[in-house]
Enzyme design. Structure first.
Site, mmCIF file in Angstrom:
data_model
loop_
_atom_site.group_PDB
_atom_site.id
_atom_site.type_symbol
_atom_site.label_atom_id
_atom_site.label_comp_id
_atom_site.label_asym_id
_atom_site.label_seq_id
_atom_site.Cartn_x
_atom_site.Cartn_y
_atom_site.Cartn_z
ATOM 1 N N ASP A 121 0.917 -1.105 0.019
ATOM 2 C CA ASP A 121 -0.018 0.070 0.012
ATOM 3 C C ASP A 121 0.903 1.423 -0.159
ATOM 4 O OD1 ASP A 121 -2.427 1.509 0.368
ATOM 5 O OD2 ASP A 121 -2.443 1.421 2.402
ATOM 6 N N GLU A 181 -2.795 6.516 -7.685
ATOM 7 C CA GLU A 181 -3.799 7.518 -6.913
ATOM 8 C C GLU A 181 -3.814 8.903 -7.725
ATOM 9 O OE1 GLU A 181 -3.575 7.956 -2.519
ATOM 10 O OE2 GLU A 181 -3.729 10.261 -2.766
ATOM 11 N N HIS A 237 -7.088 9.577 5.641
ATOM 12 C CA HIS A 237 -6.540 8.496 6.541
ATOM 13 C C HIS A 237 -6.519 9.061 8.086
ATOM 14 C CE1 HIS A 237 -4.252 7.841 2.590
ATOM 15 N NE2 HIS A 237 -4.777 6.804 2.716
ATOM 16 N N GLY A 238 -6.766 7.892 8.823
ATOM 17 C CA GLY A 238 -7.043 8.474 10.143
ATOM 18 C C GLY A 238 -8.324 8.449 10.765
ATOM 19 N N HIS A 245 -9.833 5.051 -0.264
ATOM 20 C CA HIS A 245 -8.683 4.933 1.047
ATOM 21 C C HIS A 245 -9.585 5.799 2.264
ATOM 22 C CE1 HIS A 245 -4.738 3.833 -0.892
ATOM 23 N NE2 HIS A 245 -5.636 3.632 -1.802
ATOM 24 N N GLY A 246 -8.986 5.642 3.360
ATOM 25 C CA GLY A 246 -9.249 6.368 4.436
ATOM 26 C C GLY A 246 -10.767 5.779 4.853
ATOM 27 N N GLY A 247 -10.851 4.510 5.118
ATOM 28 C CA GLY A 247 -12.229 3.761 5.556
ATOM 29 C C GLY A 247 -12.552 4.057 6.915
ATOM 30 N N THR A 248 -11.656 4.121 7.890
ATOM 31 C CA THR A 248 -11.928 4.088 9.180
ATOM 32 C C THR A 248 -12.961 5.227 9.527
ATOM 33 O OG1 THR A 248 -9.945 3.265 10.002
ATOM 34 C CG2 THR A 248 -11.099 4.365 11.486
ATOM 35 N N THR A 265 -6.704 2.359 10.302
ATOM 36 C CA THR A 265 -6.894 2.920 11.642
ATOM 37 C C THR A 265 -7.699 2.249 12.465
ATOM 38 O OG1 THR A 265 -6.105 4.880 10.550
ATOM 39 C CG2 THR A 265 -7.053 5.249 13.050
HETATM 40 P P1 13P Z 1 -7.591 4.359 7.376
HETATM 41 O O1 13P Z 1 -6.587 4.507 8.377
HETATM 42 O O2 13P Z 1 -8.229 5.671 7.607
HETATM 43 O O3 13P Z 1 -8.522 3.375 7.872
HETATM 44 O O4 13P Z 1 -7.132 4.409 6.072
HETATM 45 C C1 13P Z 1 -6.989 3.049 5.487
HETATM 46 C C2 13P Z 1 -5.952 3.515 4.072
HETATM 47 O O5 13P Z 1 -6.427 4.176 3.484
HETATM 48 C C3 13P Z 1 -4.772 2.827 3.835
HETATM 49 O O6 13P Z 1 -4.212 3.212 2.715
#
Ligand code: 13P
Length: 279
Positions: A82, A134, A178-179, A206-209, A231
């Protein structure tokens, strides 16, 4: 079942209008917990590690472990590198046997992003691996302290970028970061829809959390076929570790089990949201 490429998995996901979960890992417990969840639901997943994680989880140690775990699983697993930032590290992942790599050239100019991504696509072909790239800038940071300002993907460039590079998956920037989000984000689904209309390449969120189940489903309806979760799993592991060490006599084996269980629960929850049981 076996180690499979991202391209194969996303093709299946596309046929069924679902997304495959891509779960970040940093140690053995996380690898085992994620795979156990996939096996419990009898569905494929993507196991991934980002380049910024390598100082605490060296690629030549965790990479072979991820691949061995995938090869020994009863379900299909893609092992993905990744946010590769350097050509050399991406090549190392390919050499180790990763079935998919991401080249993150999002901070480069459009032309330089295309040029570096193309180089990675050429290299990955030799290994039979897939490539994600990306366009636009996903916000937040991957843990290296440098926060990136969100820059939405330009829908008019998406198809050109995919055609010129020959990638298998496109990570989009639609307000995601992210985060941990301070509040659940309102993603630019209009931008996602525009990208989906003009671009045949499977899309990656990306950034699913912290994204709500309903927003995940909206994204899937608009062409997202891979969703990254990091995260939430790292936080779950840290919480489990805290609970297990705040006792009179901490026990390593209970600690190890609790970390794997925490990831298992988080991965299972997300697989269910992404409709992946139908894959
Ligand atoms: P999160 O840490 O927000 O879940 O994002 C994960 C991600 O996109 C890893 O590339």
């Amino acid at each position: 079942m076996s180690l499979v490429t991202l391209k194969e998995l996303l093709k299946k996901a596309d046929k069924k209008d679902v997304a495959v979960g891509a779960f970040s890992v940093g140690n053995m417990e996380m690898v085992l917990g994620a795979i156990r969840a996939a096996e419990a639901l009898d569905t494929p997943i993507i196991l991934q590690i980002a380049e910024v994680r390598l100082p605490t989880s060296p690629l030549n140690v965790i990479g072979p472990m991820m691949i061995a775990a995938a090869e020994n699983s009863s379900v299909d697993i893609c092992v993905h590198f990744d946010h590769g930032l350097n050509y050399e590290t991406v090549l190392q992942a390919l050499e180790l046997g990763f079935s998919s790599v991401m080249l993150d050239g999002s901070l480069l100019s459009y032309e330089d992003n295309i040029a570096l991504t193309k180089r990675v696509v050429e290299a990955a072909k030799e290994y039979g691996a897939s490539v994600e790239a990306e366009l636009g800038v996903v916000g937040g940071n991957e843990g290296n302290g440098k926060a990136h300002k969100i820059q939405c993907t330009d829908p008019t460039l998406a198809d050109d970028f995919c055609k010129k590079t020959g990638i298998d998956a496109l990570a989009v920037a639609i307000g995601n970061a992210h985060g941990n989000y301070p509040v659940a984000p309102e993603l630019r689904l209009d931008v996602l829809n525009e990208i989906d209309k003009c671009c045949e390449t499977p899309l990656v969120l990306h950034g699913g959390t912290g994204i709500t189940p309903e927003t995940f489903r909206e994204c899937i309806r608009n062409g997202v076929r891979k969703i990254n979760i990091a995260t939430a799993s790292f936080d779950a592991v840290a919480k489990a570790a805290k609970q297990n060490t705040s006792v009179d006599k901490p026990n390593y084996f209970d600690l190890s089990q609790s970390m794997a269980d925490a990831v298992y629960e988080n991965v299972k929850k997300h697989i269910k949201i992404f409709n992946m049981e139908s894959l």
